[in-house]
Design a protein around this motif. Structure first.
Motif, PDB file in Angstrom:
ATOM      1  N   LEU B 110      -0.279  16.840   6.187  1.00  0.00           N
ATOM      2  CA  LEU B 110       0.570  16.364   7.262  1.00  0.00           C
ATOM      3  C   LEU B 110       1.331  15.090   7.038  1.00  0.00           C
ATOM      4  CD1 LEU B 110      -1.873  17.381  10.205  1.00  0.00           C
ATOM      5  CD2 LEU B 110       0.326  18.496   9.638  1.00  0.00           C
ATOM      6  N   ALA B 111       0.785  14.199   6.175  1.00  0.00           N
ATOM      7  CA  ALA B 111       1.564  13.017   6.175  1.00  0.00           C
ATOM      8  C   ALA B 111       2.467  13.148   4.986  1.00  0.00           C
ATOM      9  CB  ALA B 111       0.631  11.846   5.619  1.00  0.00           C
ATOM     10  N   HIS B 112       2.513  14.242   4.118  1.00  0.00           N
ATOM     11  CA  HIS B 112       3.267  14.221   2.979  1.00  0.00           C
ATOM     12  C   HIS B 112       4.487  15.381   2.977  1.00  0.00           C
ATOM     13  CE1 HIS B 112       2.004  10.922   0.818  1.00  0.00           C
ATOM     14  NE2 HIS B 112       0.604  11.159   1.082  1.00  0.00           N
ATOM     15  N   THR B 113       4.338  16.048   4.244  1.00  0.00           N
ATOM     16  CA  THR B 113       5.712  17.119   4.081  1.00  0.00           C
ATOM     17  C   THR B 113       6.096  17.207   5.659  1.00  0.00           C
ATOM     18  OG1 THR B 113       5.807  19.218   3.426  1.00  0.00           O
ATOM     19  CG2 THR B 113       3.782  18.958   4.348  1.00  0.00           C
ATOM     20  N   ASP B 114       7.128  18.140   5.641  1.00  0.00           N
ATOM     21  CA  ASP B 114       7.549  18.228   7.218  1.00  0.00           C
ATOM     22  C   ASP B 114       6.614  19.475   7.899  1.00  0.00           C
ATOM     23  OD1 ASP B 114       8.831  21.117   6.763  1.00  0.00           O
ATOM     24  OD2 ASP B 114       9.353  19.945   4.996  1.00  0.00           O
ATOM     25  N   ALA B 115       6.748  19.489   9.188  1.00  0.00           N
ATOM     26  CA  ALA B 115       5.968  20.407   9.969  1.00  0.00           C
ATOM     27  C   ALA B 115       6.109  21.814   9.598  1.00  0.00           C
ATOM     28  CB  ALA B 115       6.368  20.075  11.253  1.00  0.00           C
ATOM     29  N   VAL B 116       7.018  22.536   9.152  1.00  0.00           N
ATOM     30  CA  VAL B 116       7.305  23.691   8.579  1.00  0.00           C
ATOM     31  C   VAL B 116       6.361  23.984   7.581  1.00  0.00           C
ATOM     32  CG1 VAL B 116       8.573  25.570   8.375  1.00  0.00           C
ATOM     33  CG2 VAL B 116       9.554  23.832  10.252  1.00  0.00           C
ATOM     34  N   ARG B 117       6.706  23.069   6.605  1.00  0.00           N
ATOM     35  CA  ARG B 117       5.714  23.357   5.292  1.00  0.00           C
ATOM     36  C   ARG B 117       4.502  23.227   5.364  1.00  0.00           C
ATOM     37  NH1 ARG B 117       8.707  24.181   0.282  1.00  0.00           N
ATOM     38  NH2 ARG B 117      10.479  23.293   0.816  1.00  0.00           N
ATOM     39  N   ALA B 118       3.991  21.936   6.274  1.00  0.00           N
ATOM     40  CA  ALA B 118       2.731  21.718   6.408  1.00  0.00           C
ATOM     41  C   ALA B 118       1.918  23.167   7.077  1.00  0.00           C
ATOM     42  CB  ALA B 118       2.393  20.641   7.360  1.00  0.00           C
ATOM     43  N   GLU B 119       2.557  23.602   7.887  1.00  0.00           N
ATOM     44  CA  GLU B 119       2.175  24.969   8.490  1.00  0.00           C
ATOM     45  C   GLU B 119       1.977  26.082   7.658  1.00  0.00           C
ATOM     46  OE1 GLU B 119       0.215  26.961  10.661  1.00  0.00           O
ATOM     47  OE2 GLU B 119       0.369  25.161  11.518  1.00  0.00           O
ATOM     48  N   GLN B 120       2.655  26.158   6.524  1.00  0.00           N
ATOM     49  CA  GLN B 120       2.759  27.125   5.664  1.00  0.00           C
ATOM     50  C   GLN B 120       1.456  26.796   4.746  1.00  0.00           C
ATOM     51  OE1 GLN B 120       6.270  27.148   3.104  1.00  0.00           O
ATOM     52  NE2 GLN B 120       7.517  28.274   4.606  1.00  0.00           N
ATOM     53  N   ILE B 121       1.369  25.457   4.320  1.00  0.00           N
ATOM     54  CA  ILE B 121       0.305  25.155   3.516  1.00  0.00           C
ATOM     55  C   ILE B 121      -1.107  25.251   4.121  1.00  0.00           C
ATOM     56  CG2 ILE B 121      -0.914  23.315   2.323  1.00  0.00           C
ATOM     57  CD1 ILE B 121       1.927  22.214   1.737  1.00  0.00           C
ATOM     58  N   LEU B 122      -1.312  24.891   5.592  1.00  0.00           N
ATOM     59  CA  LEU B 122      -2.541  25.038   6.141  1.00  0.00           C
ATOM     60  C   LEU B 122      -2.784  26.153   6.534  1.00  0.00           C
ATOM     61  CD1 LEU B 122      -2.109  21.977   8.709  1.00  0.00           C
ATOM     62  CD2 LEU B 122      -3.176  21.960   6.587  1.00  0.00           C
ATOM     63  N   ALA B 233       3.992  26.609  -4.490  1.00  0.00           N
ATOM     64  CA  ALA B 233       5.335  26.037  -4.338  1.00  0.00           C
ATOM     65  C   ALA B 233       5.514  25.363  -2.936  1.00  0.00           C
ATOM     66  CB  ALA B 233       6.143  27.396  -3.781  1.00  0.00           C
ATOM     67  N   ALA B 234       4.778  25.597  -1.895  1.00  0.00           N
ATOM     68  CA  ALA B 234       4.439  24.813  -0.827  1.00  0.00           C
ATOM     69  C   ALA B 234       4.188  23.625  -0.929  1.00  0.00           C
ATOM     70  CB  ALA B 234       3.867  25.435   0.279  1.00  0.00           C
ATOM     71  N   LEU B 235       3.118  23.599  -1.903  1.00  0.00           N
ATOM     72  CA  LEU B 235       2.407  22.137  -2.313  1.00  0.00           C
ATOM     73  C   LEU B 235       3.558  21.302  -3.102  1.00  0.00           C
ATOM     74  CD1 LEU B 235      -1.229  22.513  -3.229  1.00  0.00           C
ATOM     75  CD2 LEU B 235      -0.150  21.319  -1.519  1.00  0.00           C
ATOM     76  N   GLU B 236       4.342  22.154  -3.990  1.00  0.00           N
ATOM     77  CA  GLU B 236       5.145  21.315  -4.813  1.00  0.00           C
ATOM     78  C   GLU B 236       5.670  20.009  -4.301  1.00  0.00           C
ATOM     79  OE1 GLU B 236       8.566  22.564  -6.372  1.00  0.00           O
ATOM     80  OE2 GLU B 236       8.311  21.533  -8.261  1.00  0.00           O
ATOM     81  N   THR B 237       6.166  20.055  -2.985  1.00  0.00           N
ATOM     82  CA  THR B 237       7.308  19.030  -2.239  1.00  0.00           C
ATOM     83  C   THR B 237       6.176  17.830  -2.191  1.00  0.00           C
ATOM     84  OG1 THR B 237       6.545  19.846  -0.450  1.00  0.00           O
ATOM     85  CG2 THR B 237       8.751  20.451  -1.088  1.00  0.00           C
ATOM     86  N   MET B 238       5.005  17.959  -2.196  1.00  0.00           N
ATOM     87  CA  MET B 238       4.203  16.649  -1.788  1.00  0.00           C
ATOM     88  C   MET B 238       3.354  16.299  -3.202  1.00  0.00           C
ATOM     89  SD  MET B 238       1.546  18.567   0.837  1.00  0.00           S
ATOM     90  CE  MET B 238       0.334  17.268   0.432  1.00  0.00           C
ATOM     91  N   PHE B 239       3.739  17.123  -4.232  1.00  0.00           N
ATOM     92  CA  PHE B 239       2.977  16.754  -5.579  1.00  0.00           C
ATOM     93  C   PHE B 239       3.095  15.102  -5.925  1.00  0.00           C
ATOM     94  CE2 PHE B 239       3.001  20.753  -8.220  1.00  0.00           C
ATOM     95  CZ  PHE B 239       2.135  21.138  -7.309  1.00  0.00           C
ATOM     96  N   GLY B 240       4.425  14.620  -5.548  1.00  0.00           N
ATOM     97  CA  GLY B 240       4.521  13.133  -5.953  1.00  0.00           C
ATOM     98  C   GLY B 240       3.597  12.250  -5.117  1.00  0.00           C
ATOM     99  N   GLY B 241       3.610  12.481  -3.713  1.00  0.00           N
ATOM    100  CA  GLY B 241       2.643  11.956  -3.046  1.00  0.00           C
ATOM    101  C   GLY B 241       1.241  11.918  -3.376  1.00  0.00           C
ATOM    102  N   PHE B 242       0.823  13.077  -3.442  1.00  0.00           N
ATOM    103  CA  PHE B 242      -0.635  13.262  -4.106  1.00  0.00           C
ATOM    104  C   PHE B 242      -0.845  12.385  -5.097  1.00  0.00           C
ATOM    105  CE2 PHE B 242      -3.578  16.737  -2.788  1.00  0.00           C
ATOM    106  CZ  PHE B 242      -2.948  16.873  -1.630  1.00  0.00           C
TER     107      PHE B 242
END
Lengths: 349, 397
Positions: B110-122, B233-242
């Protein structure tokens, strides 16, 4: 390997729960041994394998956590991914051992089910890409399917129409993780509704959920391990898995007369009488030292009382329960035979 | 006559100064194999530090039920709660929390991505399984939570209990393993279709990637592969943060103010694991405070040897005289024998690691499940480190 096993130490006559005659586990072919960390699960698994191989049978001891604990116990070099004979069982049987590592299990699985040769181009490029690493350490549930799948393969393996191993004993993950580990079907269900992983999980589940598999829980007579055992039994049953026995390890002999335990635990000890007793055995010791000795006995009595409470809890589980003594020295091959013998006497195998 | 202790130490290990450590450090990580009293040690250290006046939070992983209850840990809610019954006269504070692995993971997403993508991931089945059963998730999330607690700046001292890992090493490897996973070539292969835009990728990717995808389909099935691709693919956006967080946590572990406490029981396996851990910490240049050996049996009457005690017991038994005195002697003999076995095992450790400070905690008759029990353990830890081995009473005779 040491030569003849040392004489068997007689287990005290404290039969617990329901101990059914010889061969409590006739019909069980896969024995899964779990227990809280520190309870001696690996040692008990090894002793169980020896007991189940006794009298001319053949048992396979499987390790799945990559610790090489079995090699250490049997004083052999680290086990390769290959079934090796590690010991001769009492009255002539064989114990083989295998350390299952997920990577080798995956490559073997690929060879069997996807016809991908383990040393071929495809296998090599998968490895290069980190796919093997991925599948074995990161892909959830996959690792467990591979490890339990190997146990299933060994359990079902036949040689000229007969089962190659009379029993397979798995030194499994600890109680806290065991249900999840064995319940591979549920683990992969969310991921794979069909496909090869799912079929493999289904096959594994057919064996693990059958009366051919029993889960034995190793515990100590201490609060936390007993609590975990009670919780573990409930979890396993809820998942439809068969709990075999409860094996109480490292049981210490009560050294105080049974009739005195309660009073000593309350600290009611006549120190003059003790001192006089010591004196008559030519031990003339100062009062302070007598007090220290008494304090040690009070400690001992309290522990004995706590242990009997824990024992009650285990009895309530209504499972066959076996006890193994705390050994004074470090576990070696000799003591494993000793423990195996005690398991046999109490009705295992 | 004073009989010298029969098993005097060959190598006198350095003593761990527990109180100094509690007053000085800002992060204490308790590690060791399962079943050695790691959680109890972490809780006892935290309580003692708080009663010495510091503002302390203790992060436990899987405490025994009664210990958890005694610390007010009735809910798995991932938030520190004050521990009732603390003696706050020195101005300290103690809060405790239990790690909720899944919720911690969700929070990162939730902290590292937008709401839509977070929902996809979760909602992805892969994520759901990964966040609750990934080998190493617990380790990684414990470190993540430590990083979070640290960044609030609310605490003088954070005490962390570590998961009962299959091997103690897992927990140091977690950030690195995650990094390797995220940087891996496999990820890039999995991402290829998403990047190239749907099925069109087939035309542009190399034969090698095509073959791997093909093989993966045969191994894990097409549906699993698709879920995995969507997830990655959904996670990719938050790779940097991770990645950044994993690295930051790793750095925090090495930073001044952090100290590792290795916990063991005087048993061969636990001490062997402790050895591995000590070596591994050294390899990674992690700061080791010392080794706590729990549940040690020492006799304050060790001058009366096991052998003499046993002979006297047998004498009494042969004469059918003073049965309780005979039993008391047997108890003593047993305890001294056990104590010297434990000491031998410990000496094996200290001769391999002579520079590692050690402190012993005496075995208790029962388990610890209240604040008084934890206080006693804390007292024992500090007293043993100040005074050395328990005092011995000389035997005359």
């Amino acid at each position: 390997m040491s030569s003849a096993p040392p004489p068997v130490r007689k287990v005290r006559g404290r039969s617990l729960g329901k101990i059914v005659g010889v061969g409590d586990f006739d019909g069980v072919r896969l024995h899964v041994v779990t227990g809280k960390g520190g309870t001696g699960k690996t040692t008990v698994a090894a002793a169980l394998a020896l007991a189940l191989a006794a009298r001319g049978r053949r048992a396979l001891l499987l390790e799945v956590e990559g610790r090489q604990g079995i090699a250490q116990l049997f004083d052999s070099p680290p086990l390769p991914y290959e079934e090796r004979k590690v010991a001769v069982a009492p009255a002539g049987g064989d114990v083989y051992a295998l350390a299952v590592d997920p990577e080798s299990a995956l490559l073997e699985y690929l060879e069997m089910f996807a016809k991908i040769r383990h040393n071929g181009v495809a296998a090599r490029s998968l490895r290069r890409l980190g796919a093997v690493d991925f599948a074995t350490t990161i892909a959830p549930g996959m690792r467990d399917v591979l490890l339990t799948g190997k146990a299933m393969e060994a359990t079902n393996r036949r040689d000229r129409g007969r089962h190659l191993y009379d029993a397979v004993v798995m030194d499994a993950p600890p109680t806290g993780r065991i249900t999840r580990f064995l319940n591979v079907n549920t683990e992969v269900a969310g991921l794979a509704k069909m496909g090869p992983i799912r079929s493999q999980a289904d096959r594994v589940m057919r064996l693990i959920g059958s009366p051919q598999t029993a889960v034995h829980i190793v515990t100590l007579l201490e609060e936390m391990p007993v609590q975990e055992t009670v919780d573990g039994v409930a979890e396993l049953e809820a998942a439809g898995l068969q709990v075999g026995s409860v094996i109480v390890n490292m049981v210490r002999d009560p050294l105080l007369p049974a009739a005195d335990i309660a009073a000593v635990a309350r600290g009611e000890v006549d120190s003059d009488a003790i001192r006089a007793g010591l004196k008559s055995a030519d031990l003339d010791v100062p009062v302070e030292l007598v007090d220290v000795l008494i304090a040690e006995s009070v400690d001992h009595a309290r522990r004995v009382e706590l242990e009997s409470q824990e024992r009650e809890e285990l009895i309530e589980l209504g499972r066959p329960t076996y006890e193994l003594p705390l050994l004074a020295d470090e576990i070696d091959l000799g003591s494993l035979y000793n423990l195996a013998e005690l398991l046999c006497e109490q009705g295992v195998g | 006559m004073t009989v010298p202790s029969s098993s005097s130490r060959r190598t006198a290990p350095r003593r761990l100064d527990v109180d100094a450590m509690l007053d000085r450090e800002t992060v204490l990580v308790c590690c060791g194999s399962g079943g050695v009293g790691k959680t109890t040690t972490a809780a006892a250290l935290a309580l003692r530090a708080a009663e010495r006046g510091r503002k302390v939070v203790v992060l436990t992983i899987d405490p025994a039920r009664r210990l958890a209850q005694s610390m007010g840990l009735t809910m798995l809610d991932n938030t520190p709660r004050p521990v009732a019954g603390l003696d706050a006269s020195a101005g300290g504070e103690l809060q405790a929390m239990m790690l909720d692995m899944k919720r911690t993971f969700d929070e990162i997403v939730l902290a590292h991505t937008d709401a839509v993508r977070a929902e996809q991931i979760l909602s992805n089945p892969f994520y759901q399984s990964l966040s609750s059963s990934f080998a190493g998730t617990q380790e990684y999330m414990a470190m993540e939570k430590l990083g979070q607690l640290r960044s609030t700046g609310d605490w003088d001292l954070i005490v962390v209990d570590t998961p009962p890992s299959r091997s103690a090493l897992d927990f140091l490897d977690a950030p690195e393993r995650l990094g390797t996973f995220l940087d891996g070539r496999l990820i890039r292969v999995l991402l290829a279709p998403a990047k190239a835009g749907g099925k069109a990728y087939l035309k542009v990717v190399t034969a090698g990637v095509g073959m791997v995808t093909n093989v993966l389909t045969r191994i894990i099935g097409a549906q699993v592969l698709r879920d995995l691709q969507t997830f990655v693919a959904a996670l990719e956006t938050m790779f940097g943060g991770f990645r950044e967080r994993a690295d930051a946590t790793y750095r925090l572990l090495k930073a001044p103010g952090t100290a590792f406490v290795v916990v063991a029981a005087p048993e061969p396996d636990a001490l062997r694991e402790a050895s591995y851990f000590v070596e591994r910490l050294a390899d990674d240049e992690m700061p080791l405070a010392g080794l706590v050996v729990n549940r040690v049996h020492r006799s304050a009457a060790a001058s009366l040897t096991a052998e003499r005690s046993l002979v006297a017991a047998e004498t009494l038994e042969e004469r059918a005289e003073a049965p309780l005195a005979a039993a008391v002697l047997r108890v003593h003999s047993d305890r001294v024998r056990l104590g010297s076995r434990e000491q031998r095992l410990e000496e094996r450790f200290t001769s391999a690691h002579p520079r590692v400070p050690v402190v012993e905690v005496a075995a208790l008759a029962g388990d610890v499940h209240d604040l008084d029990g934890l206080r006693a353990v804390g007292h024992d830890l500090a007293a043993a480190s100040a005074a050395g081995a328990p005092g011995r009473v000389a035997a005359a005779g």
